[in-house]
Scaffold this motif. Structure first.
Motif, short mmCIF file in Angstrom:
data_model
loop_
_atom_site.label_atom_id
_atom_site.label_comp_id
_atom_site.label_asym_id
_atom_site.label_seq_id
_atom_site.Cartn_x
_atom_site.Cartn_y
_atom_site.Cartn_z
N TYR A 22 0.65 -1.09 0.04
CA TYR A 22 0.18 -0.02 -0.07
C TYR A 22 1.05 1.29 -0.02
CZ TYR A 22 -3.78 -3.19 1.21
OH TYR A 22 -4.64 -4.14 1.26
N GLY A 23 0.93 2.14 -1.07
CA GLY A 23 1.59 3.31 -1.21
C GLY A 23 0.83 4.28 -1.16
N SER A 24 1.38 5.31 -1.23
CA SER A 24 0.40 6.89 -1.05
C SER A 24 -0.54 7.09 -2.15
CB SER A 24 1.25 8.10 -0.98
OG SER A 24 2.15 8.10 -2.21
N SER B 155 4.09 1.51 2.17
CA SER B 155 5.57 0.91 1.27
C SER B 155 6.57 1.52 1.78
CB SER B 155 5.10 1.36 -0.23
OG SER B 155 5.01 2.84 -0.16
N ASP B 156 6.76 2.34 2.70
CA ASP B 156 8.04 2.68 3.20
C ASP B 156 8.59 1.54 3.85
OD1 ASP B 156 7.78 5.28 2.15
OD2 ASP B 156 7.04 6.15 4.10
N ARG C 73 9.07 -7.05 9.55
CA ARG C 73 8.75 -7.23 11.11
C ARG C 73 7.14 -6.40 11.06
NH1 ARG C 73 13.15 -3.78 14.03
NH2 ARG C 73 13.21 -2.75 12.09
N TRP C 74 6.69 -6.09 10.14
CA TRP C 74 5.37 -5.59 10.01
C TRP C 74 4.30 -6.83 10.34
CZ3 TRP C 74 1.43 -7.44 6.96
CH2 TRP C 74 1.70 -8.13 5.70
N GLY D 266 10.89 11.57 6.67
CA GLY D 266 9.38 11.59 6.41
C GLY D 266 8.64 10.32 6.19
N LYS D 267 9.58 9.14 6.51
CA LYS D 267 9.51 7.83 5.92
C LYS D 267 9.01 6.97 7.32
CE LYS D 267 11.87 7.52 1.82
NZ LYS D 267 12.82 6.88 0.95
#
Length: 385
Positions: free
Chosen positions: A115-117, A128-129, A135-136, A161-162
């Protein structure tokens, strides 16, 4: 203060036949002393005893024009939203909709890192960062709701910002609005739930909170509180257009009184779920709440009995166990304290952040010494005696 008569009249209307129709004069004097000593312009307080509302009062101004703050004035709940959200999630747990200890990977149709912005609303981080960091998959609803995700408070606060992990999920406490927002994402993207609608149905409607919402409503404008900063500058009320489980709730002290009473009784939850919500889930090992990623204290310097609950903080004090939740930004200060013994609670909503040093005095005047970890919550801030 012009709000006194209005507060008593409105409390009678809001809670007909209840003790809340007569304000506690001693509490009123305590609030007035806090306002004088801090310069705070408006403070509202609700008191619950044995799971029932016994007092609701508001004093001071709701805006720079001097319009009175009343029990029905809409105020910004800030992070008290997290406690209400946690209560809603525990209803889903009760119903078997979600398991506190199941990986979020089991609920999402695709890996979180897909899932990206460009695919999700701007209320969510760019997941996506986290690509390349598996670990997510260790994240569970319990870990997210007890602030052990390993994230900073918000990803946008990172130097680059990530979003990133600062420690393994579940390893320790580190306050994170980002973790709460991810829990919202799992419910919405994984289970197809509308969190705003679920909060309305399961919490606000259940407790008769007619002037509470996760987003701005035009009817709020007729009786609305702005805010004051530490410098005494007025900040207009933000008309929030998106549901954010970490802190978008607008409410009133009258509605928060109903919520605190219902939560104290455990309405809408099984006894097991109610107990799980306030159970000490994991120890809190830092000197203070903020900054969120500070080092852990040596074992001998940690606060005994201080732990995370589900959407709340659990503490042990001279009256036994209790829970609380704070809510703060640059122009409002709130707190919600409950002692398990006697199902006694106090909620404070202040439209002026300068009121916060007086919160311990107000709580103490109603509940006595509770053991709320004020120095952990507010760090080096000097609190009124």
């Amino acid at each position: 203060m012009r709000s006194g008569v209005a507060a008593v009249i409105l409390a009678t209307v809001l809670f007909p036949g209840a003790q809340a129709s007569a304000e506690d004069p001693n509490l009123r004097e305590t609030v007035q002393s806090v306002m004088r000593e801090t310069g705070a312009r408006g403070i509202a307080v609700a008191v619950v005893t044995d799971g029932e509302v016994v007092d609701v009062q508001a004093q001071g101004d709701r805006n720079a024009a001097g319009d009175p703050l009343t029990p029905d004035t809409v105020m910004y709940a800030a992070s008290l939203t997290k406690a209400a959200f946690g209560y809603m999630v525990m209803q889903l747990v009760d119903e078997g909709v979600i398991d506190l200890d199941r990986s979020i990977a089991d609920y999402l149709p695709r890996p979180l890192t897909d899932y990206g912005s460009d695919e999700i609303e701007d209320r969510y981080a760019r997941y996506s960062d986290l690509a390349g960091d598996e670990r997510w998959r260790m994240l569970t609803p319990r870990i997210l709701l007890t602030h052990r995700s390993g994230f900073a408070n918000f990803g946008f606060l990172e130097p680059d910002g990530k979003l990133k992990f600062h420690f393994d999920p579940g390893a320790r406490y580190g306050y994170s609005g980002e973790g709460i927002i991810l829990m919202q994402f799992v419910l919405e993207q994984g289970l197809g739930l509308d969190v705003g609608a679920e909060m309305q149905r399961r919490v606000f409607d259940r407790f008769g909170m007619t002037r509470t919402s996760m987003m701005w409503r035009p009817d709020f404008a007729e009786n609305l509180a702005d805010g004051w900063t530490l410098e005494g500058e007025v900040v207009p009320h933000d008309e929030r257009s998106k549901t954010r489980a970490a802190g978008s709730m607008d409410t009133t002290i009258a509605d928060m009184a109903r919520l605190a009473a219902g939560v104290a009784r455990g309405d809408g939850l099984s006894p097991a779920a109610r107990a799980e919500r306030v159970r000490a889930q994991a120890p809190i090992t830092t000197r203070s709440q903020f900054p969120t990623l500070q080092p852990e204290l040596p074992a001998g310097e940690q606060r005994p009995g201080l732990a995370s609950g589900i959407g709340v903080i659990r503490f042990d004090g001279p009256q036994g166990p209790g829970v609380y939740k704070g809510g703060h930004d640059d122009f409002v200060g709130n707190t919600w304290v409950c002692v398990e013994r006697g199902r006694r609670c106090v909620v404070i909503l202040a439209d002026d952040v300068r009121a916060e040093p007086g919160f311990p005095r107000i709580i103490r005047s109603v509940l006595g010494e509770t053991g709320v970890p004020w120095s952990w919550e507010y760090g080096a801030m000097r609190m009124l005696p």
